[in-house]
Design a protein around this motif. Structure first.
Motif, mmCIF file in Angstrom:
data_model
loop_
_atom_site.group_PDB
_atom_site.id
_atom_site.type_symbol
_atom_site.label_atom_id
_atom_site.label_comp_id
_atom_site.label_asym_id
_atom_site.label_seq_id
_atom_site.Cartn_x
_atom_site.Cartn_y
_atom_site.Cartn_z
ATOM 1 N N VAL A 56 28.871 56.585 56.825
ATOM 2 C CA VAL A 56 28.964 58.042 56.680
ATOM 3 C C VAL A 56 30.387 58.509 56.945
ATOM 4 O O VAL A 56 30.953 59.321 56.204
ATOM 5 N N LEU A 57 30.979 57.990 57.988
ATOM 6 C CA LEU A 57 32.338 58.386 58.359
ATOM 7 C C LEU A 57 33.330 58.051 57.258
ATOM 8 O O LEU A 57 34.157 58.878 56.855
ATOM 9 N N MET A 58 33.231 56.862 56.721
ATOM 10 C CA MET A 58 34.187 56.433 55.687
ATOM 11 C C MET A 58 33.947 57.149 54.362
ATOM 12 O O MET A 58 34.892 57.425 53.618
ATOM 13 N N ALA A 59 32.682 57.519 54.064
ATOM 14 C CA ALA A 59 32.403 58.281 52.843
ATOM 15 C C ALA A 59 33.083 59.643 52.883
ATOM 16 O O ALA A 59 33.448 60.207 51.848
ATOM 17 N N ALA A 60 33.267 60.168 54.097
ATOM 18 C CA ALA A 60 33.914 61.469 54.272
ATOM 19 C C ALA A 60 35.412 61.346 54.490
ATOM 20 O O ALA A 60 36.075 62.337 54.815
ATOM 21 N N GLY A 61 35.946 60.144 54.326
ATOM 22 C CA GLY A 61 37.381 59.949 54.498
ATOM 23 C C GLY A 61 37.809 59.726 55.927
ATOM 24 O O GLY A 61 39.006 59.774 56.236
ATOM 25 N N GLY A 62 36.836 59.483 56.817
ATOM 26 C CA GLY A 62 37.173 59.221 58.208
ATOM 27 C C GLY A 62 37.459 57.756 58.456
ATOM 28 O O GLY A 62 37.215 56.896 57.599
ATOM 29 N N ASP A 63 37.961 57.466 59.629
ATOM 30 C CA ASP A 63 38.318 56.095 59.979
ATOM 31 C C ASP A 63 38.018 55.859 61.458
ATOM 32 O O ASP A 63 38.696 56.415 62.328
ATOM 33 N N PRO A 64 37.006 55.050 61.771
ATOM 34 C CA PRO A 64 36.683 54.797 63.179
ATOM 35 C C PRO A 64 37.810 54.123 63.943
ATOM 36 O O PRO A 64 37.907 54.233 65.168
ATOM 37 N N GLU A 65 38.680 53.413 63.250
ATOM 38 C CA GLU A 65 39.810 52.766 63.919
ATOM 39 C C GLU A 65 40.848 53.794 64.361
ATOM 40 O O GLU A 65 41.708 53.511 65.179
ATOM 41 N N ARG A 66 40.759 54.993 63.786
ATOM 42 C CA ARG A 66 41.701 56.058 64.119
ATOM 43 C C ARG A 66 41.086 57.015 65.152
ATOM 44 O O ARG A 66 41.546 58.126 65.348
#
Length: 223
Positions: free
Chosen positions: A27-37
């Motif tokens: 979900v995070l990456m689909a929205a352009g997010g990055d858990p590593e950030r």
């Protein structure tokens, strides 16, 4: 929508994702997010806000739209709303966000239980960086609002409305201003609302007065 897919809404935008083994990271990456950030994913449907870690599964009924918010480079914070623990990814949460997520009606007020029951004014922010966990409670607001006791120039006054203007306060301190046309007024206050306990007002500005707010209005010659 196919039963093999799920529609999620992140920051107001819809995303259709495969249902099988869907995780917070997806979900995070689909929205352009990055858990590593250190982007933080918060799920806010169901009347509360709670953290979704990258490895957490994301589930929803076919008739339910899961909604989320992404806090970029955020950090986990906590608050309580009517005794229920919420998780949040930013240093503060808007009064309007609490009202929206908890589905609080317009005739219901929000109050900070651990600040003497102080009301949250519209558009204010609850600070989540304190050592204690803020506890927001909902309460029906009476049709006829109680007066707010304050002190104006050393005298106890009762304000009918919590939000008062610079002009209101000058009028209370100097009820007969006909002889003061050549003067200018300074309005200062202390023991005010939690988000701004002391400060000053200029013409047309408003103050959200709370019980015990001390207000001083002084007049000086313009010349």
């Amino acid at each position: 929508m196919s039963s093999e897919s799920i529609t999620v809404v992140v920051d107001g935008k819809e995303h259709v994702l495969p249902r099988g083994a869907l995780t917070g990271r997806d979900v995070l990456m689909a929205a352009g997010g990055d858990p590593e950030r250190r982007d933080v994913l918060i799920r806010d449907d169901g009347g509360a806000a709670r953290l979704v870690a990258p490895t957490d599964p994301v589930e929803a009924d076919e008739d339910t739209v899961a909604t989320f918010r992404v806090h970029r480079n955020g950090g986990l914070r906590h608050l309580k709303v009517d005794g229920r623990l919420w998780e949040w990814g930013a240093a503060g949460i808007q009064e309007s966000d609490i009202r929206e997520i908890a589905d609080v009606a317009d005739d219901v007020g929000l109050f900070l239980a651990n600040s003497g029951g102080e009301p949250l004014r519209r558009g204010s922010m609850v600070d989540l960086t304190a050592d204690w966990v803020p506890h927001v409670v909902t309460r029906q607001v009476a049709t006829e609002r109680a007066t707010v006791p304050v002190v104006v120039n050393g005298r106890s006054r009762e304000l009918v409305a919590e939000d008062v203007t610079y002009e209101d306060l000058v009028g209370r301190a100097f009820p007969d201003r006909r002889d003061l046309a050549n003067r200018m007024f300074t309005v200062t206050y202390r023991d005010g609302p939690a988000d701004r306990p002391e400060g000053s007002l200029v013409p047309t500005q408003r103050l959200h007065a709370t019980r015990g707010t001390v207000i001083n209005v002084t007049a000086t010659d313009k010349s």
